[in-house]
Design a protein around this motif. Structure first.
Motif, short mmCIF file in Angstrom:
data_model
loop_
_atom_site.label_atom_id
_atom_site.label_comp_id
_atom_site.label_asym_id
_atom_site.label_seq_id
_atom_site.Cartn_x
_atom_site.Cartn_y
_atom_site.Cartn_z
N ASP A 103 -4.30 7.11 -0.98
CA ASP A 103 -3.55 6.05 -0.32
C ASP A 103 -4.37 4.77 -0.39
OD1 ASP A 103 -2.42 4.23 1.63
OD2 ASP A 103 -1.38 5.93 2.53
N ALA A 104 -3.92 3.80 -1.17
CA ALA A 104 -4.63 2.52 -1.32
C ALA A 104 -3.66 1.37 -1.04
CB ALA A 104 -5.21 2.40 -2.72
N ARG A 105 -4.09 0.42 -0.23
CA ARG A 105 -3.23 -0.71 0.16
C ARG A 105 -4.06 -1.98 0.23
NH1 ARG A 105 1.35 1.68 2.90
NH2 ARG A 105 1.03 3.94 3.00
N ALA A 106 -3.44 -3.09 -0.15
CA ALA A 106 -4.11 -4.39 -0.05
C ALA A 106 -3.06 -5.46 0.21
CB ALA A 106 -4.88 -4.71 -1.33
N THR A 107 -3.33 -6.34 1.16
CA THR A 107 -2.39 -7.42 1.50
C THR A 107 -3.14 -8.71 1.76
OG1 THR A 107 -0.91 -5.80 2.56
CG2 THR A 107 -0.52 -8.13 3.03
N ALA A 122 0.09 -4.94 -2.52
CA ALA A 122 0.44 -3.79 -3.35
C ALA A 122 -0.04 -2.53 -2.66
CB ALA A 122 -0.20 -3.91 -4.74
N THR A 123 0.62 -1.39 -2.98
CA THR A 123 0.22 -0.09 -2.44
C THR A 123 0.32 0.97 -3.53
OG1 THR A 123 2.45 0.58 -1.73
CG2 THR A 123 1.15 -0.72 -0.18
N TYR A 124 -0.48 2.02 -3.36
CA TYR A 124 -0.40 3.20 -4.22
C TYR A 124 -0.58 4.42 -3.30
CZ TYR A 124 -1.58 6.78 -7.65
OH TYR A 124 -1.59 7.93 -8.40
N VAL A 125 0.41 5.32 -3.32
CA VAL A 125 0.37 6.50 -2.46
C VAL A 125 0.71 7.73 -3.29
CG1 VAL A 125 1.28 7.63 -0.40
CG2 VAL A 125 1.08 5.13 -0.46
N GLU A 126 -0.15 8.73 -3.23
CA GLU A 126 0.09 10.01 -3.91
C GLU A 126 -0.09 11.13 -2.89
OE1 GLU A 126 -1.78 12.72 -7.56
OE2 GLU A 126 -2.16 10.55 -7.47
#
Length: 400
Positions: A103-107, A122-126
């Motif tokens: 789970d990676a998030r940046a704003t 952007a976000t990336y969730v697995e």
């Protein structure tokens, strides 16, 4: 739990920890966190009632190890928030479900002068997708990529114009679930009136388009869709203790895979937050809206539901939260369906309740206990029966 798998993952966790601690010394905006958890579910794969389950097994327990970092810093008027969370999940019986979660998030919350502001991120969730509407004991990881932008122009002390864009991409590991692989793009614009006191009243229009990669079974076509929304948006500070939020209006959806596929009607959500005392809170909501479903037969439902949640800060270190939700899902939202499906009742209901106890012995340590139950009435059209499941767990989190 297979110790070799967990220990094989430890060097990466330790490297991240060392890196995070080194950077934390140089910047107070960075924090490292870790967590351990154990959970047991008496119907992990949501097997229908009176079904013995896979390998004669319905229940399972799993252990989870988490390590992550969060960053939150203000540079003048620009605020940056970011987080990374890595998880290792091991199941006792259904070991084929073991996975690494990411789970990676940046704003970036940006601001230009006193009139322009918004966010870019952007976000990336697995993670492991739920088995509520899926009949299999195989692992099904779901990956979601998202990026978004919105901006607001304070053209007048009482008026604000808004625009926004978001794109989401979903992909599934399991072959039978790949018909749900898709890209969704949403573009919206709105105008708000900002009366004295902090409330907001506005209107918005939104266009949502979905593009699928694989043919959907029974349709022999891509299940692409377009959805137009025209809604009123209200954020009303009714009193010092009560906030009312409304986002509701008219929605028209076109999805041609099963025929004309055009539906329209009133949709939206109404929620009320009430804090009678400094230590208690009540949140309630009702909704009617279209929602995606992770099924191999249909891709969306028309949902009607209600929920209530109660919170109690029992002491400075103990908090109790309880919630309950009911949702009716209508799968027959299209105007045209295959005759074999059209003759079957295409509704089902989901009921869920949860109780959570959180103990915070210190600012950097938190221990939680949870109990939850889920019940589904089932739908023969989708090949899913009625089930119930009860889950209990304990977890501990640490901040460094």
């Amino acid at each position: 739990m297979r110790a070799s798998r967990l220990f094989g993952y430890s060097p990466l966790l330790l490297a991240l920890a060392a890196s995070g601690l080194a950077r934390a010394a140089a910047d107070d905006g960075l924090q490292l966190n870790a967590g351990l958890g154990w959970q047991h579910d008496d119907n992990l794969l949501r097997v229908p009632d009176n079904d013995p389950g896979y390998d004669g097994q319905r229940a399972d327990s799993w252990r989870q190890l988490d390590l992550g970092a969060t960053f939150d810093h203000l540079y003048g008027r620009q605020r940056i928030q970011a987080s990374v969370q890595l998880s290792r999940v091991n199941f006792d019986h259904f070991s084929q479900l073991d996975y690494h979660g990411k789970d990676a998030r940046a704003t970036w919350f940006w601001q230009l002068g006193s009139q322009f502001e918004g966010k870019l991120g952007a976000t990336y969730v697995e993670l492991l997708a739920p088995y509520t509407d899926l009949r299999t004991s195989a692992r099904n990881l779901r990956v979601q990529h998202s990026h978004f932008f919105d901006g607001a122009w304070r053209m007048h002390p009482r008026w604000r114009a808004r625009v926004g864009y978001q794109e989401d991409r979903y992909s599934y590991e399991l072959t039978s679930q790949r018909p749900n692989n898709r890209r969704e793009q949403a573009l919206e614009a709105g105008l708000d009136y900002l009366p004295p006191g902090g409330s907001e009243i506005g209107v918005m229009v939104r266009r949502l388009e979905g593009r699928y990669v694989y043919l959907r079974p029974f349709a022999l076509a891509l299940d692409d869709f377009a959805q137009d929304e025209y809604r009123v948006r209200v954020n009303w500070l009714a009193s010092a203790k009560t906030t009312v939020k409304l986002l509701a209006g008219w929605t028209a959806r076109t999805q041609d895979a099963f025929g004309p596929g055009r539906v329209s009607g009133v949709t939206g959500r109404l929620s009320v937050a009430y804090a009678p005392t400094a230590k208690t809170s009540v949140d309630a909501a009702i909704w009617r809206d279209f929602a995606p479903i992770e099924s191999s037969v249909v891709s969306y439902t028309l949902n009607r539901g209600a929920s209530v949640a109660v919170g109690w800060q029992a002491s400075a270190k103990v908090r109790v939260d309880a919630s309950s939700a009911f949702e009716q899902r209508d799968y027959s939202a299209r105007n045209a369906l295959p005759a074999a499906l059209a003759r079957i009742d295409l509704d089902d209901t989901l009921r869920s309740t949860a109780l959570n106890l959180r103990y915070t012995p210190s600012r950097k340590v938190q221990i939680g206990v949870n109990l939850s139950k889920q019940v589904r009435s089932g739908s023969r059209a989708l090949g899913i029966g009625a089930f119930s499941s009860t889950s209990v767990g304990i977890n501990a989190g640490f901040v460094f």
